[in-house]
Design an enzyme around this catalytic site. Structure first.
Site, PDB file in Angstrom:
ATOM      1  N   SER A  23     -47.704  60.329  15.782  1.00  0.00           N
ATOM      2  CA  SER A  23     -46.879  59.287  16.022  1.00  0.00           C
ATOM      3  C   SER A  23     -46.860  59.574  14.316  1.00  0.00           C
ATOM      4  O   SER A  23     -45.845  58.257  13.950  1.00  0.00           O
ATOM      5  CB  SER A  23     -48.008  58.214  16.143  1.00  0.00           C
ATOM      6  OG  SER A  23     -48.955  58.004  15.494  1.00  0.00           O
ATOM      7  N   ASN A 110     -57.756  51.281  16.646  1.00  0.00           N
ATOM      8  CA  ASN A 110     -57.311  50.034  17.809  1.00  0.00           C
ATOM      9  C   ASN A 110     -56.706  49.097  17.563  1.00  0.00           C
ATOM     10  O   ASN A 110     -56.119  48.163  17.166  1.00  0.00           O
ATOM     11  CB  ASN A 110     -58.410  49.870  18.749  1.00  0.00           C
ATOM     12  CG  ASN A 110     -58.608  51.285  20.108  1.00  0.00           C
ATOM     13  OD1 ASN A 110     -57.589  52.338  19.503  1.00  0.00           O
ATOM     14  ND2 ASN A 110     -59.016  51.392  20.869  1.00  0.00           N
ATOM     15  N   THR A 155     -11.267  28.721  29.966  1.00  0.00           N
ATOM     16  CA  THR A 155     -13.049  29.230  31.429  1.00  0.00           C
ATOM     17  C   THR A 155     -12.483  29.887  31.814  1.00  0.00           C
ATOM     18  O   THR A 155     -11.434  29.953  32.085  1.00  0.00           O
ATOM     19  CB  THR A 155     -12.612  27.643  32.011  1.00  0.00           C
ATOM     20  OG1 THR A 155     -11.877  27.128  32.504  1.00  0.00           O
ATOM     21  CG2 THR A 155     -13.315  25.799  31.507  1.00  0.00           C
ATOM     22  N   HIS A 156     -12.850  31.048  32.455  1.00  0.00           N
ATOM     23  CA  HIS A 156     -13.163  31.650  33.328  1.00  0.00           C
ATOM     24  C   HIS A 156     -11.547  32.634  33.049  1.00  0.00           C
ATOM     25  O   HIS A 156     -10.877  33.035  33.568  1.00  0.00           O
ATOM     26  CB  HIS A 156     -11.843  30.815  34.659  1.00  0.00           C
ATOM     27  CG  HIS A 156     -12.649  30.134  35.165  1.00  0.00           C
ATOM     28  ND1 HIS A 156     -13.834  30.690  36.279  1.00  0.00           N
ATOM     29  CD2 HIS A 156     -13.206  28.568  36.161  1.00  0.00           C
ATOM     30  CE1 HIS A 156     -14.558  29.463  36.863  1.00  0.00           C
ATOM     31  NE2 HIS A 156     -14.124  28.133  36.212  1.00  0.00           N
ATOM     32  N   SER A 277      -7.039  55.394  12.962  1.00  0.00           N
ATOM     33  CA  SER A 277      -7.108  56.270  14.695  1.00  0.00           C
ATOM     34  C   SER A 277      -6.487  57.825  14.174  1.00  0.00           C
ATOM     35  O   SER A 277      -6.074  57.746  13.062  1.00  0.00           O
ATOM     36  CB  SER A 277      -6.329  56.340  15.636  1.00  0.00           C
ATOM     37  OG  SER A 277      -6.181  57.129  16.388  1.00  0.00           O
ATOM     38  N   LYS A 283      -2.916  52.486  13.541  1.00  0.00           N
ATOM     39  CA  LYS A 283      -4.177  52.492  14.390  1.00  0.00           C
ATOM     40  C   LYS A 283      -5.109  50.756  13.036  1.00  0.00           C
ATOM     41  O   LYS A 283      -5.092  51.945  11.758  1.00  0.00           O
ATOM     42  CB  LYS A 283      -5.055  52.209  15.416  1.00  0.00           C
ATOM     43  CG  LYS A 283      -4.604  53.506  16.732  1.00  0.00           C
ATOM     44  CD  LYS A 283      -4.556  52.163  17.681  1.00  0.00           C
ATOM     45  CE  LYS A 283      -6.237  52.273  18.409  1.00  0.00           C
ATOM     46  NZ  LYS A 283      -6.106  52.249  19.916  1.00  0.00           N
ATOM     47  N   ASN A 285      -8.789  49.766  13.997  1.00  0.00           N
ATOM     48  CA  ASN A 285      -9.876  49.570  15.729  1.00  0.00           C
ATOM     49  C   ASN A 285     -11.041  48.343  14.949  1.00  0.00           C
ATOM     50  O   ASN A 285     -11.312  48.788  13.174  1.00  0.00           O
ATOM     51  CB  ASN A 285     -10.130  50.507  15.958  1.00  0.00           C
ATOM     52  CG  ASN A 285      -9.172  52.003  16.464  1.00  0.00           C
ATOM     53  OD1 ASN A 285      -7.896  51.427  16.720  1.00  0.00           O
ATOM     54  ND2 ASN A 285      -8.930  53.204  16.315  1.00  0.00           N
ATOM     55  N   GLU A 290     -17.165  45.998  17.400  1.00  0.00           N
ATOM     56  CA  GLU A 290     -17.722  47.358  19.246  1.00  0.00           C
ATOM     57  C   GLU A 290     -18.691  47.786  18.957  1.00  0.00           C
ATOM     58  O   GLU A 290     -19.068  47.752  20.223  1.00  0.00           O
ATOM     59  CB  GLU A 290     -16.423  48.400  19.191  1.00  0.00           C
ATOM     60  CG  GLU A 290     -14.980  48.201  19.263  1.00  0.00           C
ATOM     61  CD  GLU A 290     -14.118  49.344  19.599  1.00  0.00           C
ATOM     62  OE1 GLU A 290     -14.298  50.611  20.139  1.00  0.00           O
ATOM     63  OE2 GLU A 290     -13.218  49.641  18.017  1.00  0.00           O
ATOM     64  N   TYR A 317     -57.269  49.029  24.948  1.00  0.00           N
ATOM     65  CA  TYR A 317     -56.505  50.116  24.183  1.00  0.00           C
ATOM     66  C   TYR A 317     -56.215  51.101  24.746  1.00  0.00           C
ATOM     67  O   TYR A 317     -57.145  52.213  25.362  1.00  0.00           O
ATOM     68  CB  TYR A 317     -56.811  50.490  23.084  1.00  0.00           C
ATOM     69  CG  TYR A 317     -55.625  51.304  22.048  1.00  0.00           C
ATOM     70  CD1 TYR A 317     -54.796  50.740  21.874  1.00  0.00           C
ATOM     71  CD2 TYR A 317     -55.640  53.054  22.318  1.00  0.00           C
ATOM     72  CE1 TYR A 317     -53.097  51.794  21.251  1.00  0.00           C
ATOM     73  CE2 TYR A 317     -54.591  53.439  21.870  1.00  0.00           C
ATOM     74  CZ  TYR A 317     -53.488  53.265  21.686  1.00  0.00           C
ATOM     75  OH  TYR A 317     -52.364  54.098  20.498  1.00  0.00           O
ATOM     76  N   GLN A 322     -48.913  53.100  21.740  1.00  0.00           N
ATOM     77  CA  GLN A 322     -48.355  54.138  21.045  1.00  0.00           C
ATOM     78  C   GLN A 322     -46.634  53.835  20.449  1.00  0.00           C
ATOM     79  O   GLN A 322     -45.874  54.062  20.197  1.00  0.00           O
ATOM     80  CB  GLN A 322     -48.721  55.287  20.273  1.00  0.00           C
ATOM     81  CG  GLN A 322     -48.594  56.104  19.443  1.00  0.00           C
ATOM     82  CD  GLN A 322     -48.860  57.357  19.093  1.00  0.00           C
ATOM     83  OE1 GLN A 322     -50.310  57.073  18.651  1.00  0.00           O
ATOM     84  NE2 GLN A 322     -48.477  59.018  19.549  1.00  0.00           N
ATOM     85  N   LYS A 325     -43.820  51.347  18.750  1.00  0.00           N
ATOM     86  CA  LYS A 325     -43.486  51.387  17.277  1.00  0.00           C
ATOM     87  C   LYS A 325     -41.994  51.538  17.535  1.00  0.00           C
ATOM     88  O   LYS A 325     -41.548  51.024  16.807  1.00  0.00           O
ATOM     89  CB  LYS A 325     -44.510  52.508  17.272  1.00  0.00           C
ATOM     90  CG  LYS A 325     -45.580  51.785  16.243  1.00  0.00           C
ATOM     91  CD  LYS A 325     -46.233  52.589  15.885  1.00  0.00           C
ATOM     92  CE  LYS A 325     -48.222  51.252  16.149  1.00  0.00           C
ATOM     93  NZ  LYS A 325     -48.345  52.132  17.418  1.00  0.00           N
TER      94      LYS A 325
HETATM   95  N1  ARG Z   1     -51.446  55.451  16.371  1.00  0.00           N
HETATM   96  C1  ARG Z   1     -51.587  54.935  17.372  1.00  0.00           C
HETATM   97  C2  ARG Z   1     -50.418  54.085  18.106  1.00  0.00           C
HETATM   98  O1  ARG Z   1     -49.997  54.063  17.093  1.00  0.00           O
HETATM   99  C3  ARG Z   1     -52.777  53.975  16.996  1.00  0.00           C
HETATM  100  C4  ARG Z   1     -54.108  54.072  17.146  1.00  0.00           C
HETATM  101  C5  ARG Z   1     -54.728  54.974  18.262  1.00  0.00           C
HETATM  102  N2  ARG Z   1     -56.582  54.736  18.390  1.00  0.00           N
HETATM  103  C6  ARG Z   1     -56.377  55.438  19.192  1.00  0.00           C
HETATM  104  N3  ARG Z   1     -58.390  55.273  19.857  1.00  0.00           N
HETATM  105  N4  ARG Z   1     -56.212  56.659  19.416  1.00  0.00           N
HETATM  106  O2  ARG Z   1     -51.455  53.375  19.012  1.00  0.00           O
END
Ligand code: ARG
Length: 458
Positions: A23, A110, A155-156, A277, A283, A285, A290, A317, A322, A325
């Site tokens: 990660s 964890n 409205t509408h 454009s 144009k 835009n 958007e 956990y 993970q 994130k």
């Molecule tokens: N990289 C893990 C996460 O983002 C951290 C926690 C990992 N814990 C484990 N026991 N593998 O959740």
């Protein structure tokens, strides 16, 4: 290099699995929070006599060095150490020796990652609140600037009744005010320290999580260590708040896009928030609007994505977590960018009161006034509504607005109509007569604006 958890493993895992499980590429972003949490943890370990003061001093010095390296872009991030937590611990140990290997006493990744995410989202919520405030301020400022300008209310998506342009803008202010309240609730949910839960069961070391909470600015601990490491509700709360905020911004963006088309021409975007454009020279835009509308898709998607990740997970956990994130980081980035962009659009766009007024000509948005006039003269409202409807049909056929008809023409529909009817068939009068709380009359809109300004200053 051997893995930090290598004791149990006979050989290094395959490189492809390593890439798959890592990660680091995205949780790098938690470096500061990770160091901040580790500092508090180390100080507590020393206070509790679990590590010595010397070891603690070494750890704090090493962590400061890591932070310096990260800030200078010199930190050796290494994918083989899976995530940001292991990377920092590894570097710390390289810097200070064996004391570095004591930092993780009484802690698990964890509860460590849970703490990092709490710290991260807490500070991002503050930032989101600031940007929400700026957008709200832009809306109130434009509302105050254009007080008195009348536009058709819809409205509408059909012309309904005249309203103050300021009244319309303030509707969005209050939507964003509720978003601010949602973020405040999110901050309340975040306010629990997960550290001390360790892997899931708590730990045998005599930790003092209360003091860590105090140091890190949390007022509560989790009541249950299993819940502490499994809870991602505070992130869902944020993702939901961001999704609703996005939905609000998208509605506003949509109205600005429509309102700046040639057919409406209520607004003109400032050049800084529009683009041209590559083929059509004429144009201009409304790209920024958007994209605000478009990016709302991911804000909603990120919420759904984390809900689905979590829905089948057994306690406590699981690595699935993970996956929280990237969804959270993306929503943070997206919502912050959209808030800032939209504030810029609102405060710089040109407003065209003349076009708003002209668009109401012969649209019959004063028909309710005629019905109310008749009802006031004693006709039951349902009958008044019917008479006014017949007048509209007649005027439409003649290609005129109601107030362009002569008195005798009007009287042919009802003899209770007299000369004073023309006083009611007027946009300003229609607006000023709507004095119910929250209604469109100038005084009530002024009151809203005053209330809004007080809220922004609080
Ligand atoms: N990289 C893990 C996460 O983002 C951290 C926690 C990992 N814990 C484990 N026991 N593998 O959740």
């Amino acid at each position: 290099l051997s893995k930090l958890w290598g004791g149990r493993f006979s050989q290094d895992g395959g490189q492809r699995a390593e890439e798959f499980t890592s990660s680091l590429s995205f949780d790098k972003r938690l470096s500061r929070q990770d160091i901040q949490g580790s500092e508090a943890h180390a100080r507590m370990l020393a206070r509790q006599g679990i590590i010595s003061e010397e070891e603690c001093a070494l750890i704090l010095g090493g962590l400061r060095q890591c932070l310096k390296e990260i800030e200078r872009g010199e930190f050796p991030f290494r994918q083989e150490f899976e995530d940001i937590h292991l990377n920092i611990e590894q570097r710390l140990t390289e810097l200070i020796g064996p004391a570095g290997r004591k930092l993780h006493t009484g802690r698990s990744r964890n509860d460590q990652v849970a703490l990092d995410m709490h710290l991260y989202i807490r500070s991002e919520c503050q930032e989101v609140l600031l940007r929400l405030r700026s957008l709200q301020k832009a809306l109130v400022d434009r509302a105050a600037e254009h007080l008195g300008v009348i536009m058709p209310g819809f409205t509408h998506f059909q012309h309904a009744q005249p309203v103050l342009f300021s009244h319309y803008l303030m509707a969005y202010f209050w939507m964003f005010q509720r978003d601010a309240e949602r973020i405040a609730f999110c901050l309340h949910q975040v306010d629990r320290l997960p550290l001390g839960a360790a892997a899931l069961a708590g730990t045998t070391y005599p930790l003092d999580p209360h003091s860590v909470a105090g140091e890190l600015g949390f007022t509560r601990l989790y009541e249950n260590s299993i819940d502490a490491v499994s809870d991602r509700d505070y992130l869902l709360e944020f993702l939901f708040s961001a999704a609703v905020m996005g939905m609000h911004m998208s509605r506003l963006a949509e109205e600005l896009i429509i309102g700046s088309s040639r057919e409406f021409s209520f607004y003109e975007m400032d050049d800084a928030f529009a683009t041209g454009s590559s083929i059509m020279p004429q144009k201009k835009n409304p790209d920024v609007c958007e994209l605000v509308r478009g990016k709302t898709g991911r804000l909603i998607g990120n919420l759904v994505s984390l809900l689905v990740v979590l829905k089948g997970l057994p306690l406590a956990y699981n690595s699935d977590m993970q996956e929280d994130k990237e969804a959270v980081f993306d929503s943070v980035d997206t919502v912050k960018a959209c808030l800032s962009m939209l504030a810029g659009v609102i405060s710089t766009m040109k407003v065209n009161p003349g076009r708003m007024r002209a668009s109401m000509y012969r649209d019959f948005c004063l028909a309710t006034e005629l019905a109310d006039y008749l009802a006031q003269k004693g006709l039951p409202f349902r009958d008044a509504h019917h008479v006014a409807g017949r007048v509209v049909a007649y005027a439409m056929k003649k290609g005129m607005d109601i107030w362009e008809l002569t008195l005798s023409e009007l009287q042919s529909f009802s003899e209770i109509i007299s000369e004073d009817v023309y006083d009611y068939l007027d946009y300003e009068v229609a607006v000023q007569r709507r004095t119910t709380p929250g209604g469109t009359c100038r005084e009530n809109v002024e009151q809203q604006i005053a209330k809004a300004l007080a809220l922004l200053e609080a």
